[in-house]
Design a protein around this motif. Structure first.
Motif, PDB file in Angstrom:
ATOM      1  N   TRP A 616      20.036   3.483 -31.989  1.00 33.83           N
ATOM      2  CA  TRP A 616      20.242   2.352 -31.092  1.00 33.83           C
ATOM      3  C   TRP A 616      19.097   1.358 -31.170  1.00 33.83           C
ATOM      4  CZ3 TRP A 616      24.553   1.143 -28.395  1.00 33.83           C
ATOM      5  CH2 TRP A 616      25.560   2.124 -28.352  1.00 33.83           C
ATOM      6  N   ILE A 617      17.877   1.860 -31.282  1.00 29.26           N
ATOM      7  CA  ILE A 617      16.718   0.975 -31.422  1.00 29.26           C
ATOM      8  C   ILE A 617      16.076   1.309 -32.767  1.00 29.26           C
ATOM      9  CG2 ILE A 617      14.555   0.184 -30.403  1.00 29.26           C
ATOM     10  CD1 ILE A 617      15.483   1.331 -27.744  1.00 29.26           C
ATOM     11  N   GLU A 618      16.145   0.393 -33.712  1.00 28.77           N
ATOM     12  CA  GLU A 618      15.738   0.718 -35.079  1.00 28.77           C
ATOM     13  C   GLU A 618      14.240   0.651 -35.297  1.00 28.77           C
ATOM     14  OE1 GLU A 618      17.846  -0.024 -38.499  1.00 28.77           O
ATOM     15  OE2 GLU A 618      19.621  -0.812 -37.533  1.00 28.77           O
ATOM     16  N   GLY A 619      13.494   0.345 -34.264  1.00 29.17           N
ATOM     17  CA  GLY A 619      12.042   0.293 -34.416  1.00 29.17           C
ATOM     18  C   GLY A 619      11.509  -1.025 -33.899  1.00 29.17           C
ATOM     19  N   PHE A 620      10.318  -1.376 -34.347  1.00 31.10           N
ATOM     20  CA  PHE A 620       9.678  -2.613 -33.919  1.00 31.10           C
ATOM     21  C   PHE A 620      10.079  -3.720 -34.890  1.00 31.10           C
ATOM     22  CE2 PHE A 620       5.967   0.293 -32.465  1.00 31.10           C
ATOM     23  CZ  PHE A 620       6.759   0.763 -31.424  1.00 31.10           C
ATOM     24  N   LYS A 623      11.966 -11.192 -33.802  1.00 32.94           N
ATOM     25  CA  LYS A 623      13.154 -11.994 -33.526  1.00 32.94           C
ATOM     26  C   LYS A 623      13.758 -12.498 -34.833  1.00 32.94           C
ATOM     27  CE  LYS A 623      12.836 -16.300 -32.348  1.00 32.94           C
ATOM     28  NZ  LYS A 623      12.529 -17.558 -31.646  1.00 32.94           N
ATOM     29  N   GLU A 624      12.882 -12.910 -35.768  1.00 37.27           N
ATOM     30  CA  GLU A 624      13.366 -13.445 -37.037  1.00 37.27           C
ATOM     31  C   GLU A 624      14.109 -12.382 -37.840  1.00 37.27           C
ATOM     32  OE1 GLU A 624      10.328 -15.905 -35.319  1.00 37.27           O
ATOM     33  OE2 GLU A 624      10.252 -13.786 -35.881  1.00 37.27           O
ATOM     34  N   GLU A 625      13.598 -11.136 -37.841  1.00 37.26           N
ATOM     35  CA  GLU A 625      14.275 -10.053 -38.556  1.00 37.26           C
ATOM     36  C   GLU A 625      15.629  -9.749 -37.933  1.00 37.26           C
ATOM     37  OE1 GLU A 625      10.687  -7.281 -40.376  1.00 37.26           O
ATOM     38  OE2 GLU A 625      11.161  -7.127 -38.253  1.00 37.26           O
ATOM     39  N   ALA A 626      15.697  -9.760 -36.606  1.00 42.19           N
ATOM     40  CA  ALA A 626      16.964  -9.486 -35.928  1.00 42.19           C
ATOM     41  C   ALA A 626      17.991 -10.571 -36.253  1.00 42.19           C
ATOM     42  CB  ALA A 626      16.740  -9.378 -34.425  1.00 42.19           C
ATOM     43  N   GLU A 627      17.548 -11.837 -36.199  1.00 42.45           N
ATOM     44  CA  GLU A 627      18.466 -12.930 -36.498  1.00 42.45           C
ATOM     45  C   GLU A 627      18.934 -12.874 -37.947  1.00 42.45           C
ATOM     46  OE1 GLU A 627      16.926 -16.368 -33.374  1.00 42.45           O
ATOM     47  OE2 GLU A 627      16.276 -16.429 -35.466  1.00 42.45           O
ATOM     48  N   SER A 628      17.991 -12.616 -38.848  1.00 45.41           N
ATOM     49  CA  SER A 628      18.341 -12.552 -40.267  1.00 45.41           C
ATOM     50  C   SER A 628      19.321 -11.420 -40.540  1.00 45.41           C
ATOM     51  CB  SER A 628      17.071 -12.368 -41.103  1.00 45.41           C
ATOM     52  OG  SER A 628      17.380 -12.208 -42.465  1.00 45.41           O
ATOM     53  N   ILE A 710      19.299  -3.364 -38.900  1.00 49.29           N
ATOM     54  CA  ILE A 710      18.230  -4.191 -39.432  1.00 49.29           C
ATOM     55  C   ILE A 710      18.264  -4.135 -40.954  1.00 49.29           C
ATOM     56  CG2 ILE A 710      15.722  -4.431 -39.643  1.00 49.29           C
ATOM     57  CD1 ILE A 710      16.801  -5.457 -37.050  1.00 49.29           C
ATOM     58  N   ILE A 711      18.273  -5.312 -41.577  1.00 46.06           N
ATOM     59  CA  ILE A 711      18.277  -5.404 -43.040  1.00 46.06           C
ATOM     60  C   ILE A 711      16.962  -6.028 -43.463  1.00 46.06           C
ATOM     61  CG2 ILE A 711      19.430  -6.373 -45.059  1.00 46.06           C
ATOM     62  CD1 ILE A 711      21.977  -6.576 -43.299  1.00 46.06           C
TER      63      ILE A 711
END
Length: 714
Positions: A616-620, A623-628, A710-711
């Motif tokens: 559920w929570i892939e780590g730290f 915002k930019e990584e989440a949006e990407s 997360i990619i």
């Protein structure tokens, strides 16, 4: 680390200047290039056309349709399905290799086109996104229809597509497009938002910075990072300039006669004009300590931007980055009064804790704080039942609240709501700010029957009203110093009482959480640094990774999940250290990490963190990584797809430190960022124990339906 990066401005060219000739023998080939398209790009639009010496005009080769999907069309004199100039058939009716997702703008995208006699393939960022089988013209047909060569040309200009091209090549079909993707990627400059820790952000996303005359203005720090398009820092010692612009038209802020430069930078305590002292990149990062000498009030209350650029490479939009809008204020002005009035007007009582924060708060609002008459009614509420009534969660929905990473969305507590903080059956309702502020009988009756107010005088002598108001009106750095001083003499009860008073007078219940954890945060941080440093001033980062991970797992009460390499790299970025960590770096990292670990230590959050499948929570993540990741290599994912993250720009004692943010794709196909209200993690009453798991409450929210992933580019 990207090592061999060219600094030659000729590596980048305008899209309209692209011309690539395909040889007679090239019946099969690959076209590879990087493209950066501006936000002004119209749709539909032709990106690359094809021309031939035997025909007049051009035919489309690579286009964006009205839905921003990229399409690769057949080649002249090679495919029977090719669309020739003058043909009345629309290119939308021609067979094509088409992507299924939106093409992203204002960032570098790698495009690869495989062209063979019987098929075409379209690649975006190294992955196949479209393929089409075609019919080949016979040699006789091809020879009789055209003896010249086809030239691929960029289509651009003032009224058409505006963009830039990097490393465009015609290659043999046998050449790997993915190899071209990873070779010599272009550069992009951006602000590292995790370094904006000392900047106050209003609920409309505008930064409030204290400036003006030398005796009043304050330093603030910002880092910019130069990354290649694959996300790797660029190891070049290049100078980055900073300048102050007007936000409404992008023009430079003028320097008044016989006055200082509007934007100043500090080196060793000495101030210089920012134009005289650019900052040099080191390992892809340039750090700025800035001050603003010009006040918004002296410029017709206009907002500012800070622009960072690399003029030695060229004046390109991707080598410039712009800060949030800035309202530069004087030191003696109450920076919070107007925003507090707005927050109070739209406050909502949380049914679990009595706080005014919503269960799923938007991180910003479009409300203008400068005029009370512009206040809008509170948005409607949706309640999600989670077992018993007392464990329900409230989510505030407001389509105007979309700006990411606002400072604390908990709204003001009225005196009556403070009285009800321990009750579990509270109704969510909008508060009228005028009634709350102006009704003397209401406040008097509340104070009369509330033991909290009756006991106020018992601890006022220990922590003065002046200290309370300093805390409410101060910046994050000011609050940090005050809390360290208070924690050195105050008892746990006095800290609790101080937290209640700050929550009341600041209009933000989340301050309470940060104040309550102060003593443990400071004590455990001191012990941790002593253990790590062994009386050394600096410690090599690689030597402290294991201890940091152990401390985190201990505080988070999770022995089954350790920190990943990406988690630790983000912690290093937050600390601001390079190879060596000193106490200042450690404190920056600790003030972010401890609230996060404390949040994860609570049972109803802990299970979500420890869940391995699904994760559920892939780590730290930033915002930019989440949006990407939600945009993905093929464009936006399905509406309702979401990612949970911790805000990297929120460190103790910021009221949102340790909060969880939901980044998701809304039904409008736009990215949204909303903050979960976690006030209840700081209590251990029966209300929290009876709550449903966090993941169940999230999926009960209509806007959230599917967990994203997360990619990362490696």
């Amino acid at each position: 680390m990207a090592e061999n990066v060219s600094e030659d401005a000729h590596d980048y060219s305008l899209l309209k200047d692209l011309r690539l000739q395909i040889g007679v023998e090239d019946s099969s080939f690959s076209l590879c290039f990087w493209v950066y398209l501006m936000n002004s790009t119209p749709f539909p639009a032709t990106i690359i056309g094809q021309v031939h010496s035997d025909i007049t005009g051009s035919a489309p080769f690579l286009v964006l349709n009205e839905k921003k999907k990229m399409m690769l069309l057949p080649l002249l004199y090679l495919h029977r399905e090719a669309l020739y100039p003058g043909n009345s058939t629309s290119w939308t009716e021609v067979p094509s290799a088409s992507a299924e997702v939106d093409f992203p703008l204002k960032r570098w995208v790698h495009v690869g086109c495989e062209v063979a006699t019987d098929f075409m393939r379209l690649h975006i960022d190294g992955k196949i996104v479209g393929e089409k089988l075609l019919s080949s013209l016979s040699n006789n047909e091809s020879d009789s229809n055209g003896s010249g060569r086809v030239t691929l040309v960029g289509i651009g200009g003032d009224d058409a597509v505006q963009g830039y091209i990097h490393n465009a090549k015609i290659l043999p079909l046998t050449f790997s497009i993915k190899d071209h993707y990873v070779q010599d990627p272009p550069l992009q400059l951006s602000i590292d938002s995790s370094t904006a820790l000392d900047i106050e952000e209003d609920s409309d996303g505008v930064w409030s910075i204290v400036g003006g005359k030398a005796s009043c203005r304050r330093n603030f720090s910002l880092d910019v990072i130069l990354l290649d398009a694959l996300g790797q820092p660029v190891n070049k010692e290049i100078e980055v300039d900073a300048s102050l612009l007007y936000a409404d038209n992008g023009e430079p802020v003028e320097k008044p006669n016989d006055s200082e430069a509007p934007l100043l930078t500090s080196y060793d305590g000495i101030e210089f004009s920012s134009s005289d002292r650019p900052s040099k990149l080191s390992n892809g990062r340039a750090s700025f300590k800035l001050k603003i000498s010009q006040l918004s009030s002296k410029c017709d209350n206009r907002l500012f931007h800070i622009k960072f650029s690399i003029p030695k490479i060229g004046t390109y939009p991707f080598l410039e980055t712009i800060s949030h809008s800035i309202h530069c204020i004087s030191r003696n002005r109450n920076t919070r009064s107007s925003s507090l009035m707005c927050k109070r007007s739209s406050s909502v009582v949380h049914p679990l804790s009595g706080s005014q924060s919503s269960g799923l708060d938007d991180l910003s609002s479009d409300i203008q704080h400068s005029n009370l008459r512009e206040l809008k009614p509170s948005p409607s509420l949706k309640r999600i039942k989670s077992g018993q009534e007392k464990s329900s969660a409230t989510f505030m929905v407001d389509p105007t609240m979309d700006q990411p990473d606002e400072e604390c969305n908990s709204h003001a507590w009225t005196s009556n709501q403070v009285n009800n903080v321990c009750q579990t059956h509270l109704e969510g309702r909008p508060e009228n700010v005028e009634e709350t502020e102006n009704s003397s009988s209401h406040s008097e009756s509340t104070e009369e029957g509330n033991p909290f107010f009756n006991n106020m005088s018992s601890y006022k002598n220990q922590i003065s009203d002046l200290t309370i108001f300093k805390y409410c009106l101060g910046g994050n750095a000011d609050r940090c110093l005050l809390l360290k001083e208070i924690a050195s003499f105050a008892s746990e009860q006095e800290l609790e009482d101080f937290a209640q008073m700050v929550a009341l007078y600041s209009g933000c219940s989340h301050h309470r959480c940060q104040i309550i954890i102060t003593r443990k945060l400071i004590e455990e941080g001191t012990k941790a640094w002593n253990l790590i440093s062994q009386n050394n001033h600096q410690v090599h980062w690689e030597n402290v990774v294991f201890e940091i991970e152990e401390l985190f797992m201990k505080i988070a009460h999770c022995s089954t999940r350790s920190l990943t390499h990406e988690d630790l790299e983000l912690l290093r970025r937050i600390s601001g250290c390079q190879e060596y960590l000193d106490r200042e770096n450690f404190d920056k990292m600790w003030y972010w990490l401890y609230p996060v670990a404390f949040t994860l230590s609570r049972d109803w959050i802990n299970a979500t963190w420890c869940s391995a499948s699904p994760k559920w929570i892939e780590g730290f993540v930033t915002k930019e990584e989440a949006e990407s990741s939600l945009q993905g290599p093929r464009g936006l994912q399905q509406p309702g797809t979401f990612i949970l993250r911790f805000p990297t720009s929120r460190s103790w004692p910021h009221p949102d430190a340790g909060s969880l943010i939901v980044t998701y794709i809304g039904s409008d196909y736009n990215l949204h960022h909303r903050m979960l209200s976690l006030d209840n993690i700081y209590s251990s009453d029966e209300t929290v124990r009876n709550m449903k798991p966090l993941e169940d409450m999230l999926l009960a929210e209509p806007e959230l339906s599917r967990l994203g992933r997360i990619i990362r580019n490696h």
